[in-house]
Motif scaffolding. Structure first.
Motif, short mmCIF file in Angstrom:
data_model
loop_
_atom_site.label_atom_id
_atom_site.label_comp_id
_atom_site.label_asym_id
_atom_site.label_seq_id
_atom_site.Cartn_x
_atom_site.Cartn_y
_atom_site.Cartn_z
N VAL A 21 0.86 -1.17 0.00
CA VAL A 21 0.00 0.00 0.00
C VAL A 21 0.90 1.24 0.00
N ARG A 25 1.16 7.46 5.92
CA ARG A 25 -0.02 7.38 6.78
C ARG A 25 0.37 6.78 8.13
N GLU A 29 -4.69 5.20 10.27
CA GLU A 29 -5.18 5.46 8.90
C GLU A 29 -5.06 4.22 8.03
N LEU A 30 -3.98 3.48 8.19
CA LEU A 30 -3.78 2.27 7.41
C LEU A 30 -4.84 1.23 7.75
N THR A 31 -5.10 1.00 9.03
CA THR A 31 -6.08 -0.01 9.40
C THR A 31 -7.49 0.39 8.94
N ALA A 32 -7.81 1.67 8.96
CA ALA A 32 -9.11 2.12 8.45
C ALA A 32 -9.24 1.81 6.96
N GLU A 33 -8.17 2.07 6.21
CA GLU A 33 -8.19 1.78 4.78
C GLU A 33 -8.30 0.28 4.52
N LEU A 34 -7.55 -0.52 5.27
CA LEU A 34 -7.60 -1.97 5.07
C LEU A 34 -8.98 -2.54 5.41
N GLN A 36 -11.81 -0.95 5.19
CA GLN A 36 -12.72 -0.55 4.11
C GLN A 36 -12.49 -1.41 2.87
N ARG A 37 -11.24 -1.69 2.58
CA ARG A 37 -10.89 -2.45 1.38
C ARG A 37 -11.34 -3.91 1.47
N HIS A 38 -11.20 -4.52 2.67
CA HIS A 38 -11.42 -5.96 2.80
C HIS A 38 -12.70 -6.33 3.56
#
Length: 80
Positions: A21, A25, A29-34, A36-38
């Motif tokens: 990725v 960040r 922020e990374l865990t929020a994106e992950l 949302q993605r998965h």
């Protein structure tokens, strides 16, 4: 870039063992994106997981992650 490696239940929830990725960040922020993605399955794992950044436990989830870092997602393990 950051490399995210998933272990045990996190691997099953993400449907992969690793991914890259963009950097720039924090862990929050990374865990929020992950999540949302998965989806919800990984989101639940991420709330209980521990994280290593380049092999060192990360306790301040608001600190920016260094470019090129490897983030290990370690869900709680049972047994002993």
């Amino acid at each position: 870039m950051l490399t995210v490696r998933y272990f045990a239940g996190a691997r099953a929830a993400a449907g992969r063992s690793a991914e890259t990725v963009p950097a720039g960040r924090s862990l929050d922020e990374l865990t929020a994106e992950l999540a949302q993605r998965h989806g919800n399955s990984l989101a639940r794992v991420l709330t209980a997981a521990s994280f290593l950044v380049d092999g060192v436990a990360c306790h301040d989830r608001s600190t920016p992650l260094p470019a090129g870092a490897t983030i290990d997602v370690l869900p709680p393990f049972a047994g002993g």
